[in-house]
Design a protein around this motif. Sequence first.
Motif: not given
Length: 329
Positions: A34, A38, A42, A72
């Motif tokens: 994860y 992320a 981003k 997130y």
Amino acid sequence: MGQHAAPNSIAGLSVGSTGLGLLSFTRPWARSEYIDAAVVMKAALDQGANFWNGGLHYGTAEANSLHLLKYYFDTYPEDASKVVLSIKGAFDRTTYQPDCSPEAIRASVEEAVGILDGVKKIDIFECARVDPTVPIEISIQALAELVKEGKIGAIGVSEANANTIRRAHAVHPIAAVEIELSLFTPDPLTNGVVDTCHELGIAIVAYGPVARGWLTGELTKLENLPANDMRRRLPRFQPEVFDQNYKLAEAVEAVAKRKGVTVAQVAIAWVRSHGTIPIPGSIRAERVIENCKEVSLSKGDLEELQTIMDTLPIAGQRYGGQHEKLLNQ
């Protein structure tokens, strides 16, 4: 062939200035990854790609794209208001069949809302496919009730034909229609779907703009795909048609080289030229940045690309088998 500006809003929700979405959630990310995912998400938001598309069936019941989104927005709560979130559901991940009965739709929305746990509202919810056993009017009415209750913000439909879109829109305004659109799959331009959406003022969300990797410059032979790559099961990647389909990718790459851009940028620009929001997927931040760079296509470029499509037909269905029967319903 004229160019159409990509929409900058969907049902009052602002879409980034790039007119580009992000579809990085089809991969079943493991929980341990994860943090890596992320970083990609981003990067996409930093580039203005703020239309994010996920689904409950992208992954397992315990780790799917909703769990990644929860991670997130727990990590970056300040980004929740910046993202337009579209979620697909009402699709059985074991049978790969839609269930768009009112009861199944409500259960699917409740599951998605429960996973997100308040970190981000679902701006648009759509059934992943049109259920041939349930009239579209019944499915849309069920979603309309969930809009009224505040569980979801708006309604979308996926892989619907022009008549189904009109029937759905007559029950409740449809915010977005999700279709596959690319130089490999230009069908929505001729089957009435794109024209209908433009007529009704419905945003078009285009998945697969780089044709599942064909239009990235990375596929030149079948051996480029790992033995366990799911694309090896798709009709357009079979050995007997691979070389034929590569001809179109090779011709588009020649256009890109002449313009000094990447083949993916040309492919995405072509999709945007039809007034749609492309949602290319990627697991690498550098690829996201590449995809978000705006490239202009001249009238001559568009005419050349049309000639390429006319003279180098694609061989093979999009999915094949039972999945093909659920398209353009």
